[in-house]
Design an enzyme around this catalytic site. Structure first.
Site, PDB file in Angstrom:
ATOM      1  N   SER A 141      34.240 -37.822 104.589  1.00 26.76           N
ATOM      2  CA  SER A 141      34.273 -36.323 104.954  1.00 26.76           C
ATOM      3  C   SER A 141      33.154 -35.534 103.986  1.00 26.76           C
ATOM      4  O   SER A 141      33.149 -36.085 102.976  1.00 26.76           O
ATOM      5  CB  SER A 141      35.615 -35.675 105.170  1.00 26.76           C
ATOM      6  OG  SER A 141      35.419 -34.191 105.296  1.00 26.76           O
ATOM      7  N   TYR A 166      43.108 -33.367 100.985  1.00 22.14           N
ATOM      8  CA  TYR A 166      42.338 -34.008 101.944  1.00 22.14           C
ATOM      9  C   TYR A 166      41.047 -34.677 101.395  1.00 22.14           C
ATOM     10  O   TYR A 166      40.768 -35.704 101.811  1.00 22.14           O
ATOM     11  CB  TYR A 166      41.969 -33.066 103.225  1.00 22.14           C
ATOM     12  CG  TYR A 166      41.201 -33.711 104.230  1.00 22.14           C
ATOM     13  CD1 TYR A 166      41.307 -34.708 104.869  1.00 22.14           C
ATOM     14  CD2 TYR A 166      39.880 -32.955 104.468  1.00 22.14           C
ATOM     15  CE1 TYR A 166      40.644 -35.214 106.013  1.00 22.14           C
ATOM     16  CE2 TYR A 166      38.873 -33.614 105.420  1.00 22.14           C
ATOM     17  CZ  TYR A 166      39.376 -34.678 106.241  1.00 22.14           C
ATOM     18  OH  TYR A 166      38.576 -35.306 107.008  1.00 22.14           O
TER      19      TYR A 166
END
Length: 352
Positions: A141, A166
């Site tokens: 990501s 995350y």
């Protein structure tokens, strides 16, 4: 060629499987997804129906859906024992920056333990002189760049300062994959996705939430007083890049120490053209009007609220795609308005 795609009832996963069915005659695809209820399962089922329909008109291919959780080690090991996967595309993960603040356990389970199980299964795919997995592709990501002030973000940048769990989980995936590539000579490629959007996307993403609230006449919150910049990347560009990368695994080679060098690569998958969030929402509203989701006289200004930055967010994402262009002669390029128009048309069709 036999391919495992995990998380393939998800947005990117389902669109990638669509691409494989349409362009890889004779491919064998196992689609693995847990169908969890992090967001509306109806959209996941809609995507699966599309895949079943596409598979039915491509009978030369072999498509199978399996429901299961990559955090279940016994399940993953059994799946790999029953199938000689040549390529593994791991897109199964718990997504969302803000959700990681309130539900951290799910990120450890899926993104850490689940990914470890995939790595171990890839490692043991070589047991008993089997050819084993020849390319592991996995989702990382843009969140790994944290609060980097240098833009655009390059895969050569140091990314040791995540600002959310995350992001930390995705950085750990890159580290774990590198270790397994080095130790077991498993070719692996990590993909740092930059704000992927498009038809049949994720309802937890900001653009989808904005569409829902605008349609319902609710006020939308625009973070950092509208001063966020996001590198929005259209889904078709993402799957095009993935398809190219899938066929070009990092090369295995020996180092000067007589040991294998890790066959390992990282790419940014982004449009390399950050958009102001407030401009983005205005364009979305305009396209929702064109699609007939909103009335022509919709008062956007009356339905927006500018608020401060939220924990875990960053002000800017901006992809340097030099490595992708160098190795594949490709970069995402779909204009924002074109992508939002396709989303708005799908949204109208899906919700009526």
């Amino acid at each position: 060629m036999k391919i495992l795609v995990t998380g393939a009832a998800g947005f990117i996963g389902s669109m990638f499987v669509e691409r494989l069915l349409a362009t890889e005659p004779g491919v064998e695809i196992v689609n693995l997804d847990s169908l969890n209820d992090y967001y509306d399962v109806a959209i996941k089922q809609y995507r699966l129906r599309r895949l079943e329909e596409l598979a039915s008109i491509h009978p030369e291919s072999n498509y199978t859906f399996v429901q299961g959780n990559i955090a279940d080690r016994a399940f993953v090991d059994h799946l790999f024992a029953e199938n000689n996967f040549e390529i593994v595309v791991n897109l199964a993960a718990q997504a969302g920056v803000r959700h990681s603040i309130t539900h951290p356990d799910t990120y450890i389970e899926s993104n850490i333990i689940g990914f470890y199980n995939i790595l171990e299964a890839c490692r043991h795919s070589y047991d008993n002189n089997r050819t084993g997995v020849q390319h592991l592709i996995y989702a990382s990501s843009s969140s790994v760049y944290g609060s980097n002030i240098k833009v655009p973000y390059s895969t050569d940048d140091k990314v040791d300062n995540p600002v959310s769990l995350y992001a930390a989980s995705k950085k750990s995936n890159e580290l774990m994959a590198h270790a397994y590539s080095k130790l077991y000579n498993i070719p692996s490629t990590g993909l740092r996705f930059f704000t992927v959007y498009g038809p049949a996307g994720r309802p937890d993403m900001a653009y989808f939430k904005f569409a829902d609230k605008l349609r319902n006449g609710e006020t939308i919150d625009i973070f950092n007083y509208g001063n966020c910049m996001r590198d929005f990347t259209y889904i078709n560009d993402v799957v095009e890049a993935m398809h190219m990368i899938m066929h070009h695994a990092p090369r295995r080679k020996m180092g000067q120490d007589g040991l294998p060098e890790p066959p390992y690569a990282i790419y940014n998958i982004g449009n390399s053209n950050p958009e102001n969030l407030l401009d983005f929402v205005r364009t979305l509203q305009e396209e929702l009007i064109v699609a007939g989701v909103l009335p022509p006289d919709y008062d956007f200004d009356a339905h927006k609220k500018l608020i401060p930055m939220q924990p875990g967010d960053v002000p800017t994402t901006y992809a340097d795609t030099t490595a992708l262009e160098r190795d594949f002669g490709f970069k995402p390029h779909t204009p924002l308005r074109d992508g939002l128009r396709a989303f708005a048309q799908w949204y109208k069709e899906f919700y009526g």
